[in-house]
Design an enzyme around this catalytic site. Structure first.
Site, PDB file in Angstrom:
ATOM      1  N   TRP A 190      81.622  86.377  31.814  1.00 49.37           N
ATOM      2  CA  TRP A 190      81.696  86.137  33.275  1.00 49.37           C
ATOM      3  C   TRP A 190      80.864  87.261  33.854  1.00 49.37           C
ATOM      4  CZ3 TRP A 190      83.925  83.181  37.169  1.00 49.37           C
ATOM      5  CH2 TRP A 190      84.188  83.809  38.397  1.00 49.37           C
TER       6      TRP A 190
ATOM      7  N   GLU B 131     100.119  76.174  52.231  1.00 50.08           N
ATOM      8  CA  GLU B 131      99.296  75.478  51.236  1.00 50.08           C
ATOM      9  C   GLU B 131     100.008  75.237  49.915  1.00 50.08           C
ATOM     10  OE1 GLU B 131      96.522  79.364  50.203  1.00 50.08           O
ATOM     11  OE2 GLU B 131      95.684  77.378  49.921  1.00 50.08           O
TER      12      GLU B 131
ATOM     13  N   HIS C  75     103.891  84.080  74.846  1.00 54.16           N
ATOM     14  CA  HIS C  75     102.965  83.194  75.570  1.00 54.16           C
ATOM     15  C   HIS C  75     103.023  81.770  75.023  1.00 54.16           C
ATOM     16  CE1 HIS C  75     101.388  86.592  77.726  1.00 54.16           C
ATOM     17  NE2 HIS C  75     101.284  87.241  76.580  1.00 54.16           N
TER      18      HIS C  75
HETATM   19  C1  F6R Z   1      93.470  79.746  50.559  1.00 52.85           C
HETATM   20  C2  F6R Z   1      92.153  79.526  50.019  1.00 52.85           C
HETATM   21  C3  F6R Z   1      91.095  78.977  50.922  1.00 52.85           C
HETATM   22  C4  F6R Z   1      89.769  79.664  50.660  1.00 52.85           C
HETATM   23  C5  F6R Z   1      88.648  79.017  51.465  1.00 52.85           C
HETATM   24  C6  F6R Z   1      87.337  79.751  51.309  1.00 52.85           C
HETATM   25  O1  F6R Z   1      94.331  80.288  49.617  1.00 52.85           O
HETATM   26  O2  F6R Z   1      91.923  79.760  48.862  1.00 52.85           O
HETATM   27  O3  F6R Z   1      91.467  79.076  52.262  1.00 52.85           O
HETATM   28  O4  F6R Z   1      89.906  81.018  51.002  1.00 52.85           O
HETATM   29  O5  F6R Z   1      88.489  77.684  51.051  1.00 52.85           O
HETATM   30  O6  F6R Z   1      86.954  79.783  49.979  1.00 52.85           O
HETATM   31  P1  F6R Z   1      85.851  80.795  49.468  1.00 52.85           P
HETATM   32  O7  F6R Z   1      86.409  82.175  49.610  1.00 52.85           O
HETATM   33  O8  F6R Z   1      85.612  80.416  48.040  1.00 52.85           O
HETATM   34  O9  F6R Z   1      84.661  80.603  50.339  1.00 52.85           O
END
Ligand code: F6R
Length: 609
Positions: A74, A489, A505
């Site tokens: 990676w 989520e 508010h």
């Molecule tokens: C929440 C989550 C999403 C990502 C978003 C942006 O836990 O994982 O809200 O943060 O889709 O994703 P990236 O950081 O890959 O652009």
């Protein structure tokens, strides 16, 4: 993070190595390779991309023998490519490595000055050259590894073969996991248990500074000085799926627990405590970089946007430049004021989020300088940006972002110090103080994780509620948003995050005895204000769960349930206050029995609008 496997026994090992690498595939990687002693030399085959490419390369160029080592990479230093894939060879020495070598530039310059030729852009290749150098000076392989490792600064899990001693594998660990698997007349080394669990269940877990010398029938452990050390043998009865998750029930829980390590890796090699300086990969001297910047715009989505909101407070405070934060999906459809004096920071774990890419591309077209903060090397965002600072969180598998978030915060904090020094608005003394506090954060995150059992117990009580309200102020306002996002989520419970001062508010109308309110009430300069907000909520008969600074009885007495977090300087609080909220969301979801690692309707990379 990368994966390592090594085998020594009486069997041709290409299949064993490939099988082990396949069992590590779930962790994500961008290239792979194997090296085996074929009786005359160490043969190496590597390939960019998926393991199926490596299998194809092995069909075209079959190699087999024993012992052997294999690796899935990676990328951290150097783009994903066949040339940068491990193993790396220098003279008779072949190395696979997980981790980061901090002083690689200085060592590379020294080795090149001696006429040693490098074939890759990786930091790992340094290690193979250093070991080769010690063998040339007459050391045995194990001694050469010990001497070489004394010269490198950073983290490593390595496995080494040498044509000079083909009857052994030498392996070593520093701040990157490595286990030795014990078989009958054969032994294994691996970065992760699943790689070899189907061959053995008896393991020795190496500790930092350990060097292991494996032959078919023996495993000898020493420290870096060559003194004998012993590690207990453990029987691991995990199922293969449990092993993939490191014994945790879900990847998300594993990743929450990886946060101290992820932050350590992200800070590694980027801080000079003596000079009060931040050294960011590939970025020029700070005064040079900041000289033409008059404003900063940060664009991101979801959890990365929450990191951006925290970053705004930090960068504004140290640079005194105006900092705007935009949701990338909104930014791209308005007509923002942007020009060559704007620094646009685009934050994305995946580097593939369509809205963030479009926002960054638009800003680039208008002449802005684009700085990416990203976790995936060579993903689309770093390719578009002028510069990238990588978060070294390692692959994040759970869809809900956790360890990527805290490493984004760590990079933004570094960026704020880099900017503060570059604009001349942050004194050297103050930068030194901030950095000295920052390096203590992984320990504080570890302390915050110790509340897991208490949070698990309380989660049972709340898993049937219909709504949650999360409130916080100042730097903890974005953390309230993040707590609410995590809750909705993965548990599918409706949750609102709100700046506490805004409650009256509107949202206060929602509060009654059925809506728990989670308040971040740590000891900082808005402490009294948030205590008043808690009182307002309590007056509506709700249950208040408060995050309080350890030992703060006053705040604890305001709440029905108090979760202590370790005391840290107030500007660093978000890195610890987010941890109990991640755990709360996780355990509530676990009691509900939702699909935590792959919540309904969500994807890890949102590559469409
Ligand atoms: C929440 C989550 C999403 C990502 C978003 C942006 O836990 O994982 O809200 O943060 O889709 O994703 P990236 O950081 O890959 O652009």
């Amino acid at each position: 993070m990368c994966g390592i496997i090594g085998f020594i026994g009486d069997r041709p090992c290409s299949e064993i190595l490939l099988g082990g690498l396949q069992r590590l595939e779930y962790r994500g990687y961008d290239s792979a390779g194997v090296a085996v002693w074929d009786g005359a030399q160490i043969a190496i085959v590597r390939a960019e991309g998926k393991l199926s490419n490596l299998v194809r390369a092995l069909v075209q160029n079959p190699i087999d023998g024993d012992p052997g080592i294999g690796h899935t990479r990676w990328a951290t230093h150097g783009r994903p490519s066949e040339q940068n894939a491990h193993p790396h060879k220098a003279g008779p020495v072949v190395v696979v490595h997980n981790g980061i070598i901090e002083n690689h530039l200085a060592l590379r310059a020294e080795l090149e000055a001696q006429g040693r030729l490098f074939a890759s852009e990786t930091d790992t290749e340094i290690i193979s050259h250093l070991i080769h150098q010690e063998i040339e000076r007459g050391a045995t392989l194990a001694e050469a590894v010990r001497r070489a490792l004394k010269r490198v600064v950073g983290s490593w899990a390595i496995a080494v073969l040498s044509e000079t001693e083909p009857d052994r594998i030498v392996a070593a660990r520093m701040a990157s996991p490595l286990v030795v698997g014990l078989g009958e007349g054969e032994n294994f080394v691996a970065s992760d248990i699943p790689a070899v669990l189907h061959h053995t269940r008896r393991f020795m877990f190496l500790e930092d500074g350990d060097v292991a010398e494996l032959t078919k029938t023996d495993v000898r452990l020493t420290n870096l000085d060559g003194a004998h050390v012993e590690r207990p043998i453990r029987n691991i009865d995990w199922s293969p799926t449990m092993a993939e998750k490191g014994g945790y029930k879900h990847f998300m829980l594993k990743e929450i627990h990886e946060q101290p390590r992820a932050v350590t890796d992200t800070l590694r090699g980027r801080i000079s405590l003596e000079q009060g300086r931040v050294i960011l990969d590939g970025l020029s001297d700070e005064a040079e970089y900041w000289k033409s910047i008059s404003r900063v715009v940060i664009v991101a989505c979801g959890t990365s946007w929450h990191a951006a909101l925290v970053g705004k407070f930090w960068i504004e405070a140290t640079t005194r430049l105006p900092v705007e934060v935009d949701l990338a999906s909104e930014y791209r459809y308005r007509n923002p004021v942007i020009d060559a004096s704007s620094l646009v920071v685009a934050i994305s774990q995946s580097g593939e989020t369509a809205d963030t890419l479009a926002a960054a591309a638009d800003a680039k077209r208008h002449g802005a300088r684009i700085l990416a903060i990203c976790n995936v090397v060579e993903s689309s965002l770093p390719r578009l940006a002028h510069h990238t600072v990588y978060t070294h969180a390692g692959p994040e598998i759970g869809v809900a972002s956790t360890k990527a978030f805290v490493t984004q915060l760590a990079v933004l904090y570094l960026l704020s110090i880099y900017g503060g020094r570059g604009t001349g608005r942050l004194s050297e003394a103050e930068a030194k103080r901030k950095l000295a506090e920052l390096v203590k954060l992984p320990t504080a995150i570890g302390q915050a994780l110790r509340q897991r059992n208490r949070i698990r117990r309380m989660a049972e009580r709340f898993h049937k509620v219909a709504d949650f309200l999360f409130i916080g102020r100042w730097l903890n306002y974005p953390i309230a948003l993040e707590g609410a996002l995590k809750m909705k989520e993965i548990s599918y419970i409706h949750a609102e995050g709100y700046p506490a001062g805004e409650m009256k508010h509107g949202p206060i109308a929602l509060i009654d005895e059925n809506m728990p309110v989670v308040a971040i009430a740590t000891r900082n300069h808005v402490y009294d204000k948030i205590l008043s907000n808690i009182q307002e909520a309590k007056a509506r008969r709700c249950t208040v769960i408060a995050l309080v600074t350890e030992g703060d009885e006053e705040a604890a007495n305001h709440a029905e349930i108090a979760i202590p977090v370790p005391p840290v300087p107030e500007d660093l609080e978000p890195l610890v206050t987010v941890v109990p909220l991640q755990l709360l969301a996780y355990y509530v979801a676990d009691y509900k029995g939702t699909d935590i690692d792959q919540p309904r309707n969500l994807a890890k990379s949102v590559t469409v609008e």
